[in-house]
Motif scaffolding. Structure first.
Motif, mmCIF file in Angstrom:
data_model
loop_
_atom_site.group_PDB
_atom_site.id
_atom_site.type_symbol
_atom_site.label_atom_id
_atom_site.label_comp_id
_atom_site.label_asym_id
_atom_site.label_seq_id
_atom_site.Cartn_x
_atom_site.Cartn_y
_atom_site.Cartn_z
ATOM 1 N N ASP A 229 -9.223 8.189 -8.689
ATOM 2 C CA ASP A 229 -10.485 9.154 -8.576
ATOM 3 C C ASP A 229 -10.274 9.827 -9.591
ATOM 4 O OD1 ASP A 229 -8.124 10.647 -7.526
ATOM 5 O OD2 ASP A 229 -9.171 11.604 -5.861
ATOM 6 N N GLU A 230 -9.318 10.322 -10.179
ATOM 7 C CA GLU A 230 -9.486 11.226 -11.413
ATOM 8 C C GLU A 230 -9.994 10.565 -12.595
ATOM 9 O OE1 GLU A 230 -5.334 12.962 -11.969
ATOM 10 O OE2 GLU A 230 -5.415 13.695 -9.883
ATOM 11 N N ARG A 231 -9.873 9.229 -12.706
ATOM 12 C CA ARG A 231 -10.660 8.660 -13.800
ATOM 13 C C ARG A 231 -11.975 8.117 -13.565
ATOM 14 N NH1 ARG A 231 -6.164 4.388 -15.303
ATOM 15 N NH2 ARG A 231 -7.900 3.793 -16.812
ATOM 16 N N TYR A 232 -12.577 8.507 -12.610
ATOM 17 C CA TYR A 232 -14.047 8.421 -12.225
ATOM 18 C C TYR A 232 -14.907 9.766 -12.302
ATOM 19 C CZ TYR A 232 -13.298 3.430 -11.709
ATOM 20 O OH TYR A 232 -12.902 2.032 -11.770
ATOM 21 N N GLU A 233 -15.825 9.634 -12.681
ATOM 22 C CA GLU A 233 -16.700 10.836 -12.797
ATOM 23 C C GLU A 233 -18.150 10.438 -12.209
ATOM 24 O OE1 GLU A 233 -18.394 14.661 -15.643
ATOM 25 O OE2 GLU A 233 -16.912 13.231 -16.297
ATOM 26 N N ILE A 234 -18.661 11.233 -11.377
ATOM 27 C CA ILE A 234 -19.851 10.897 -10.942
ATOM 28 C C ILE A 234 -21.047 11.611 -11.749
ATOM 29 C CG2 ILE A 234 -21.368 10.423 -8.896
ATOM 30 C CD1 ILE A 234 -18.737 8.807 -9.112
ATOM 31 N N VAL A 235 -21.921 11.093 -12.489
ATOM 32 C CA VAL A 235 -22.762 12.296 -13.139
ATOM 33 C C VAL A 235 -24.283 11.894 -12.857
ATOM 34 C CG1 VAL A 235 -23.612 12.492 -15.696
ATOM 35 C CG2 VAL A 235 -21.203 11.823 -15.097
ATOM 36 N N THR A 236 -25.040 12.943 -12.832
ATOM 37 C CA THR A 236 -26.553 12.819 -12.459
ATOM 38 C C THR A 236 -27.186 12.948 -13.581
ATOM 39 O OG1 THR A 236 -26.558 15.064 -11.578
ATOM 40 C CG2 THR A 236 -26.172 13.321 -9.800
ATOM 41 N N ALA A 237 -28.430 12.278 -13.907
ATOM 42 C CA ALA A 237 -29.211 12.371 -15.164
ATOM 43 C C ALA A 237 -30.746 12.348 -14.763
ATOM 44 C CB ALA A 237 -28.813 11.622 -16.049
ATOM 45 N N ASP A 238 -31.441 12.760 -15.689
ATOM 46 C CA ASP A 238 -32.974 12.554 -15.676
ATOM 47 C C ASP A 238 -33.341 13.540 -14.336
ATOM 48 O OD1 ASP A 238 -32.835 10.703 -17.961
ATOM 49 O OD2 ASP A 238 -32.497 9.328 -16.601
ATOM 50 N N TYR A 239 -32.844 14.416 -14.077
ATOM 51 C CA TYR A 239 -33.301 15.213 -12.977
ATOM 52 C C TYR A 239 -34.673 15.892 -13.019
ATOM 53 C CZ TYR A 239 -33.027 19.112 -9.500
ATOM 54 O OH TYR A 239 -32.990 19.947 -8.684
ATOM 55 N N GLU A 240 -35.298 15.522 -12.149
ATOM 56 C CA GLU A 240 -37.095 16.093 -12.257
ATOM 57 C C GLU A 240 -37.051 16.781 -10.608
ATOM 58 O OE1 GLU A 240 -41.529 14.729 -12.566
ATOM 59 O OE2 GLU A 240 -39.906 13.497 -12.763
ATOM 60 N N GLU A 241 -37.470 17.931 -10.785
ATOM 61 C CA GLU A 241 -37.772 18.673 -9.529
ATOM 62 C C GLU A 241 -39.269 18.847 -9.307
ATOM 63 O OE1 GLU A 241 -37.399 23.107 -7.404
ATOM 64 O OE2 GLU A 241 -35.643 22.457 -8.553
ATOM 65 N N LYS A 242 -39.975 18.477 -8.149
ATOM 66 C CA LYS A 242 -41.260 18.466 -8.003
ATOM 67 C C LYS A 242 -41.584 19.367 -6.902
ATOM 68 C CE LYS A 242 -41.319 13.389 -8.470
ATOM 69 N NZ LYS A 242 -41.422 12.208 -8.063
ATOM 70 N N ILE B 199 1.016 -1.145 0.004
ATOM 71 C CA ILE B 199 0.096 -0.090 0.019
ATOM 72 C C ILE B 199 1.046 1.204 0.073
ATOM 73 C CG2 ILE B 199 -1.681 1.286 1.318
ATOM 74 C CD1 ILE B 199 -2.723 -1.517 2.324
ATOM 75 N N GLU B 200 1.070 1.813 -0.967
ATOM 76 C CA GLU B 200 1.757 2.923 -1.258
ATOM 77 C C GLU B 200 1.301 4.304 -1.840
ATOM 78 O OE1 GLU B 200 4.265 0.866 -4.229
ATOM 79 O OE2 GLU B 200 5.113 -0.457 -2.610
ATOM 80 N N ALA B 201 0.180 4.279 -2.512
ATOM 81 C CA ALA B 201 -0.238 5.525 -3.173
ATOM 82 C C ALA B 201 -1.664 5.780 -2.688
ATOM 83 C CB ALA B 201 -0.253 5.329 -4.566
ATOM 84 N N MET B 202 -2.064 6.954 -2.816
ATOM 85 C CA MET B 202 -3.531 7.429 -2.628
ATOM 86 C C MET B 202 -4.292 7.220 -3.778
ATOM 87 S SD MET B 202 -5.129 10.622 -0.951
ATOM 88 C CE MET B 202 -4.977 11.851 -2.350
ATOM 89 N N VAL B 203 -5.504 6.381 -3.588
ATOM 90 C CA VAL B 203 -6.411 6.183 -4.807
ATOM 91 C C VAL B 203 -7.396 7.258 -4.813
ATOM 92 C CG1 VAL B 203 -8.232 4.408 -5.559
ATOM 93 C CG2 VAL B 203 -5.884 3.674 -4.135
ATOM 94 N N SER B 204 -8.234 7.561 -3.638
ATOM 95 C CA SER B 204 -9.160 8.627 -3.833
ATOM 96 C C SER B 204 -9.247 9.294 -2.494
ATOM 97 C CB SER B 204 -10.419 7.764 -4.005
ATOM 98 O OG SER B 204 -10.971 7.449 -2.849
#
Length: 488
Positions: A403-416, A248-253
């Motif tokens: 963590d630089e190679r993963y992106e969290i994406v939101t879609a189909d956003y609906e506000e009620k 274990i040597e490097a930070m992943v995220s």
């Protein structure tokens, strides 16, 4: 005249032989009886007191005063040597720095040699010999020889208790190897493990028992029995080499959320829970359950009251703030590429994360479970600093900055939009007819889907993973209307 007839008969010689034979037997038996009785109050020279010492010196010292002596004289001699008030046990332990000794009198350990019982057994064994054995010894044909151990008593419970006391003084708990994190540079260092030591209590007692029962000849040379303590090394469960082999040597995220330090109950709970994820090692394919990790914290009842969401309402409850810890862990796990096995959203949006990025937990029925998908170990560091809660995940250098190679994406956003509800004022006498007062501010609800995109080194999306579709409830606006018809 019968005698005269026998005198000349052919039976004369055999009869004389027979008479002589029985006369000899009778004489021998009589002599044997006298010989037997001569040792009624004296120890036979063939009796030897045994001793298992490595050399014969102790045994020779003992038996020098045993054979051919009056039983009372032998008894007094043995008691003087073995049951002396000066007799003691000395436990010894030597190491490179210092020699240790603990001394105990025989009285303290209730050690006693039953000399009278031993002498009585010696006499009884002699008296129980057959006439043939007595004669064989008397005539030197088969000399009588018998080895006897001196009967002893030792109070096991008390002796073990004293050995345990020694162990409490001497023992050293092993120290686990662990990682140390420089929070500024995110560099890891291994703090080396240290072997512990402890007295093997049962084996040490067995040594005491062996020496007292079978090596009492030592007490004829000096008034003590010396027993080396049996001290064994106790290696830690996690050694330095164990951690080195994990590579274990490097930070992943890395991920953090912010909290209001002025909310004392909530801050207290966040600080406590984050400690359970500090220096946490996760093996390959191992599943980490948030509830299992902090179960001990819940059982210790150290959590304080702080706002929690129950039935779409914010109420005070024990453990407020735990969901921020689980949610921060969730986002760090997402960015590290970990498998999400179980996750639940709150019924209402939270202030510290965008909608679709939270992870609610509740004891026994809502959990966050993630799995390490890699062939290597991972290391989690969670801590608070300057109103921020951090989760940092470390692993093999090939996963560095994953963590630089993963992106969290939101879609189909609906506000009620929230509905409006009107209720009659509880006390209309204190208001004007038709007056409206907002009793609860409404909040919108949401429906949103969350995806995780994986990119290659050039930034191109190579994989899209659907995570969840979450629904957050709308909270109605409640308006209170005055219905006071008594006013003109």
């Amino acid at each position: 005249m019968l005698f005269l007839s026998l005198k000349n008969s052919k039976f004369k010689t055999p009869l004389i032989i027979l008479v002589i034979f029985f006369a000899i037997i009778a004489a021998l038996l009589a002599a044997g009886a006298i010989y037997r009785s001569s040792y009624d109050n004296k120890v036979h020279p063939g009796i030897k007191i045994t001793d298992r010492s490595k050399n014969d010196a102790p045994k020779d010292i003992i038996n020098k005063y045993v054979g051919e002596r009056d039983v009372n004289e032998v008894s007094s001699y043995l008691k003087e040597q073995l049951n002396s008030e000066d007799n003691k046990i000395v436990f010894e332990y030597e190491n490179d720095d210092e020699d240790y000794k603990w001394e105990y009198s025989f009285d303290k350990l209730n050690i006693d040699y039953l000399i009278d019982d031993t002498i009585e057994e010696i006499v009884e064994d002699w008296q129980s010999l057959s006439n043939i054995d007595i004669l064989a010894d008397m005539l030197g044909i088969v000399p009588y020889e018998e080895e006897k151990s001196i009967v002893s008593e030792i109070e096991k419970e008390k002796t073990i208790n004293e050995i345990e006391n020694i162990n409490d003084e001497l023992k050293l708990d092993p120290k686990e190897a662990k990682f140390s994190l420089d929070k500024e540079t995110n560099e890891l260092e291994i703090i080396e493990s240290i072997n512990g030591k402890a007295v093997n209590i049962n084996k040490t007692y067995e040594e005491v028992e062996e020496l007292i029962k079978y090596h009492y000849g030592l007490l004829f040379e000096e008034n003590q029995v010396t027993i080396p303590l049996i001290v064994e090394e106790k290696p830690p469960e996690t050694t330095t080499s164990d951690l080195e082999n994990m590579e274990i040597e490097a930070m992943v995220s890395s991920f953090y959320t912010e909290f209001d330090e002025e909310k004392e109950g909530r801050t207290h709970n966040i600080n406590l829970a984050s400690e359970y994820f500090y220096n946490l090692i996760v093996g390959p394919e191992e599943v980490t359950s948030f509830n299992e990790i902090i179960d001990d914290l819940r059982q210790k009842e150290k959590l304080r009251k702080a706002p929690i969401i129950v039935d779409e309402e914010f109420v005070d409850g024990v453990g407020g703030g735990l969901c921020q810890v689980s949610s921060t862990f969730y986002n760090s796990a997402l960015k590290a590429g970990l498998n999400i096995l179980e996750r639940h959203n709150h019924s209402r949006p939270v202030s510290y994360l965008p909608v679709g990025r939270d992870a609610a937990v509740a004891e026994k029925y809502l959990d966050l479970k993630v799995q390490n998908p890699y062939d290597n170990h991972l290391l989690i560091f969670s801590y608070t600093e300057d109103n921020r809660l951090y989760f940092k995940i470390f692993g093999h250098e090939k996963y560095e900055d994953l963590d630089e190679r993963y992106e969290i994406v939101t879609a189909d956003y609906e506000e009620k939009q929230p509905p409006t509800e009107y209720v009659e004022a509880e006390n209309s006498n204190d208001c004007n007819e038709g007056e409206e007062v907002i009793k609860q501010e409404g909040s919108p609800g949401y429906e949103i889907s969350t995806w995780r995109y994986k990119k290659d080194e050039q930034g191109n999306v190579v994989d899209r993973q659907f995570l969840y579709t979450d629904n957050y409830a709308t909270i109605p606006t409640i308006i209170e209307i005055c219905n006071n018809k008594t006013q003109e």
